[in-house]
Design an enzyme around this catalytic site. Sequence first.
Site: not given
Length: 156
Positions: A121-123
Amino acid sequence: MNTACYKSPISWLEIIEENNSIVELKFLEDGSFPESKNLNGILKDCFQQLDEYFDGKRTEFDLPLNPNGTVFQKSVWAELQNIPFGKTISYMDMAKRLGDPKVIRAAGTANGKNPIAIIIPCHRVVGSDGNLTGYAGGLKRKQWLLEHESAQGLLF
């Protein structure tokens, strides 16, 4: 290596599996792609978990991942997986979690090269002021993902 296309609410996704691990999940730009059918193994599990995530029934993924990258990039991507669903951290927080605030730019660069969007989850990484900054899938998708996660009853 096997490739499949998945139609998500925000974009078509291309998923690549190799040696029983997900090695890539990326957003496909404009166009319509044939959704893969009759999947088995890891790709079938990935589709099911993505369905559950987008339906608001899954907050963590449980898939074997093997992203290609440097040792440092892999350390950043591993740390990204420790950010709880519905929460965000800043790039500075990420650098501190990695043990050195001076690696903030390198951590940001590694974050931007994450080859397995959504699942890693780089978001969930934002600017120090809370603003959305940079996302390989585009800021509209980043905003959608964060709003989707916060709508599940958790505030970030």
